[in-house]
Scaffold this motif. Sequence first.
Motif, PDB file in Angstrom:
ATOM      1  N   SER A 353       5.287 -24.991  21.387  1.00 24.42           N
ATOM      2  CA  SER A 353       5.921 -23.681  21.598  1.00 24.42           C
ATOM      3  C   SER A 353       6.808 -23.294  20.416  1.00 24.42           C
ATOM      4  N   ILE A 354       7.511 -24.257  19.842  1.00 19.41           N
ATOM      5  CA  ILE A 354       8.359 -23.962  18.676  1.00 19.41           C
ATOM      6  C   ILE A 354       7.518 -23.519  17.489  1.00 19.41           C
ATOM      7  N   GLN A 355       6.413 -24.211  17.247  1.00 22.24           N
ATOM      8  CA  GLN A 355       5.555 -23.843  16.126  1.00 22.24           C
ATOM      9  C   GLN A 355       4.882 -22.488  16.369  1.00 22.24           C
ATOM     10  N   LEU A 356       4.544 -22.208  17.618  1.00 23.16           N
ATOM     11  CA  LEU A 356       3.962 -20.906  17.939  1.00 23.16           C
ATOM     12  C   LEU A 356       4.942 -19.782  17.617  1.00 23.16           C
ATOM     13  N   ILE A 357       6.193 -19.925  18.065  1.00 20.54           N
ATOM     14  CA  ILE A 357       7.199 -18.898  17.789  1.00 20.54           C
ATOM     15  C   ILE A 357       7.448 -18.793  16.285  1.00 20.54           C
ATOM     16  N   ASN A 358       7.499 -19.935  15.609  1.00 21.69           N
ATOM     17  CA  ASN A 358       7.711 -19.932  14.165  1.00 21.69           C
ATOM     18  C   ASN A 358       6.593 -19.161  13.452  1.00 21.69           C
ATOM     19  N   TRP A 359       5.348 -19.352  13.900  1.00 28.45           N
ATOM     20  CA  TRP A 359       4.198 -18.656  13.294  1.00 28.45           C
ATOM     21  C   TRP A 359       4.286 -17.157  13.558  1.00 28.45           C
ATOM     22  N   LEU A 360       4.664 -16.780  14.766  1.00 28.49           N
ATOM     23  CA  LEU A 360       4.783 -15.363  15.105  1.00 28.49           C
ATOM     24  C   LEU A 360       5.875 -14.685  14.281  1.00 28.49           C
ATOM     25  N   LEU A 361       6.994 -15.397  14.068  1.00 27.60           N
ATOM     26  CA  LEU A 361       8.062 -14.839  13.244  1.00 27.60           C
ATOM     27  C   LEU A 361       7.608 -14.688  11.794  1.00 27.60           C
ATOM     28  N   ALA A 366       8.459 -10.644  15.321  1.00 23.43           N
ATOM     29  CA  ALA A 366       9.689 -11.177  15.911  1.00 23.43           C
ATOM     30  C   ALA A 366      10.020 -10.552  17.259  1.00 23.43           C
ATOM     31  N   GLU A 367       9.801  -9.240  17.402  1.00 22.94           N
ATOM     32  CA  GLU A 367      10.204  -8.568  18.634  1.00 22.94           C
ATOM     33  C   GLU A 367       9.353  -8.980  19.833  1.00 22.94           C
ATOM     34  N   PHE A 368       8.122  -9.433  19.586  1.00 24.57           N
ATOM     35  CA  PHE A 368       7.203  -9.737  20.685  1.00 24.57           C
ATOM     36  C   PHE A 368       6.952 -11.243  20.864  1.00 24.57           C
ATOM     37  N   ALA A 369       7.530 -12.052  19.975  1.00 24.66           N
ATOM     38  CA  ALA A 369       7.238 -13.484  19.968  1.00 24.66           C
ATOM     39  C   ALA A 369       7.626 -14.177  21.267  1.00 24.66           C
ATOM     40  N   TYR A 370       8.760 -13.780  21.838  1.00 24.37           N
ATOM     41  CA  TYR A 370       9.338 -14.555  22.942  1.00 24.37           C
ATOM     42  C   TYR A 370       8.680 -14.269  24.288  1.00 24.37           C
ATOM     43  N   VAL A 371       7.809 -13.258  24.332  1.00 23.63           N
ATOM     44  CA  VAL A 371       7.016 -13.020  25.535  1.00 23.63           C
ATOM     45  C   VAL A 371       6.151 -14.238  25.842  1.00 23.63           C
TER      46      VAL A 371
END
Length: 387
Positions: A353-361, A366-371
């Motif tokens: 999950s951390i790497q997924l969010i990092n890739w999205l950022l 950034a605005e949609f990553a945490y969904v």
Amino acid sequence: MITAKRILPLIVVSQFLCTSLWFAGNAIIYDLVVSFNIEPNAIGQLTSSVQLGFIIGTLLFAVLMITDRYSPVGVFFISAVFGALFNLGMVWENNNLLSLTIFRFLTGICLAGIYPVGMKIASDYFDKGLGKSLGYLVGALVLGTALPHLLKATSFDFNWQWVVIGTSGLAVVGGLAIGLGVPNGPFRKKSQEIEWRAFFKVFKQANFRSAAFGYFGHMWELYAFWAFVPAILLTYQEIHDLTSLNISWFSFLIIGVGSLGCVWSGYLSQTRGPKTVARMALSISGTCCLISPLMFYQPGFTFLILFMIIWGLTVVADSPLFSTLVAQNVPTDKKGTALTIVNCIGFAITIVSIQLINWLLANHLAEFAYVFLAIGPVFGIIGMLKK
């Protein structure tokens, strides 16, 4: 005479002091970027290296049944001292991204002898009311996790190295407090030898599986949220062109308030039951994930902080309850191993999950990553329905 009521504060304070090692790197990540000329997106790699070290450590502890065969108090003390030493490695003037990653990885291995072992020590003292006791204990973990952000926010003219030195010093004090002040608990039942199939046997118990699956969903969200709280605030700051935010202070507030959520859920579980309260917390934090994109574009910073506080309260409130359910649904002499197993798998999930969010950022989402963090609560709630 040593009583359980006198022991609990010692365990809680020690857990708080020692787990400050966990996010010490995140609190000073931007100083590390400048000091050692590393990429700004290194936050994902450095956070994941701690998680990976923790996973390897908990895997070894579980397979070898370390905390069920040996004194958990001794394991905690040794882990705290070595964790403090590896954490200090970050101040080495010749560091680069590789060496920093190695130091954080080794710190993660040592944390495997602190967090789940602290819960094992508590479970050896508290047969009844375990949910309330673990609420305090996990609350201490949350405060310890948030502490580096507070140190960073209040360091004024001090160099970032003092954050590292401070967290290492606190970890040594916490290790000494356990090592010198807490004997092995009255409910501890020592395993005499390694049982190689114990890692798999515990999953044959339906109630254990239900608790474990809920915990895995919770972990998908938790550490990714904690790791990127500063990034969430920074994104909002950039969108609204704000210049005076103390991101370290607000990060401490948002993460640290989770300690109150843990204590609250522990007490509430006494009347509502740990499973019901855990499911409620998952539902609220999952909803926060889903509506997070809207928060970036609403104009009120105060409203954002209130939203983040609710998220910070509920994202970890279920953690002590899942640990309680795990500990209550395995044989006494396998309790330490079971707690370590679910920690091992849960933290393996956090890397993804951390790497997924990092890739999205990194790809400007950034605005949609945490969904995508809502995947965890949904999975956890479904897992808790199955037996």
